[in-house]
Motif scaffolding. Sequence first.
Motif, short mmCIF file in Angstrom:
data_model
loop_
_atom_site.label_atom_id
_atom_site.label_comp_id
_atom_site.label_asym_id
_atom_site.label_seq_id
_atom_site.Cartn_x
_atom_site.Cartn_y
_atom_site.Cartn_z
N UNK A 41 0.85 -1.20 0.00
CA UNK A 41 0.00 0.00 0.00
C UNK A 41 0.88 1.25 0.00
N UNK A 42 1.90 1.26 0.85
CA UNK A 42 2.78 2.44 0.95
C UNK A 42 3.45 2.72 -0.39
N UNK A 43 3.84 1.66 -1.11
CA UNK A 43 4.51 1.85 -2.40
C UNK A 43 3.60 2.55 -3.42
N UNK A 44 2.28 2.40 -3.24
CA UNK A 44 1.33 3.02 -4.18
C UNK A 44 0.96 4.45 -3.82
N UNK A 73 3.10 9.85 -1.09
CA UNK A 73 4.00 9.95 0.07
C UNK A 73 4.18 8.50 0.56
N UNK A 74 5.25 7.87 0.12
CA UNK A 74 5.38 6.42 0.24
C UNK A 74 5.86 5.98 1.61
N UNK A 92 -4.59 9.93 2.89
CA UNK A 92 -3.92 8.65 2.62
C UNK A 92 -2.58 8.82 1.91
N UNK A 93 -1.97 10.00 2.09
CA UNK A 93 -0.66 10.21 1.48
C UNK A 93 -0.70 10.24 -0.03
#
Length: 252
Positions: free
Chosen positions: A208-211, A214-215, A246-247
Amino acid sequence: MDRLLRGKRIIVTGAAQGIGAALAGGFCEMGARVVLADCADPEPEAERIRAAGGEAVAVRMDVTSLSDCERTVEVAEKAFGGLDGLVNNAALFSALPLEMLDEIDPDLWDRVMAVNVKGPWLCTRAAVPALERAGGGSIVMIATNRIFHGFPRMLHYDASKGAVLAMTRSLIRELGPKNIRVNTIAPGLTMSEGVLARKGIAERAASVAAGRSLARDQQPEDLVGPCAYFLSDHANFVTGQSLAVDGGGVIH
Ligand SMILES: NC(=O)c1ccc[n+]([C@@H]2O[C@H](COP(=O)([O-])OP(=O)(O)OC[C@H]3O[C@@H](n4cnc5c(N)ncnc54)[C@H](O)[C@@H]3O)[C@@H](O)[C@H]2O)c1
């Protein structure tokens, strides 16, 4: 920013842990007085806030019970002399199994709808007379960015949070004349205690963070400022809106 919520009297549901606890603590740091409401015991979180110099009261309640919601509002008015804000954060989420549409137990579907849809309605219904007595106020609904993205294996949850967004939009037409605003925050996957306890969460969180633009992982504290804005007087002419926090995962 520090005193953005000076004097505001706010109920946060689902505040015994996770995002709700972070919101309650953050609001108090900004000068608010907060009722932490939850079916689990919110007293330890309230005590933590008081120990840090904040003003907080705990109420054990079930958002699916109108009388519990009304009792929670009574506690706020008695403790703080009125009510200015409500955050409908309590939900069935982190303990829900990830299942496809033909695996979901119909009784669990009903329970998710009861807590996640009927709950915010009943809390809102109970709070409106008190907000009106205070001359108006602000209600924040907590949805999810999933409703803008579309994800498999949580159809009951996603349907319930879509309903929360729809409620926000219809509620403003009823509550505008009472000077009560309603807005929705749509968080991304957030590392609350409940989420951290899920099996395989590290891999899921990394993907999720990679997508995100703001990873990085999203923390409960990332939601404090955006929610506080909607509760504050700076948002006095903002109602019916939804904000994804959600960044930069979804843009809607
Ligand atoms: N954590 C995430 O990844 C994430 C992402 C998007 C949206 N959200 C939403 O944010 C909110 C909080 O998320 P979280 O991860 O802290 O959730 P969580 O599941 O960890 O906590 C939810 C809280 O609600 C309480 N609750 C459940 N049923 C209740 C009831 N009937 N009456 C009163 N309280 C009840 C629980 O006791 C718990 O303290 C939820 O609305 C959730 O849907 C979470």
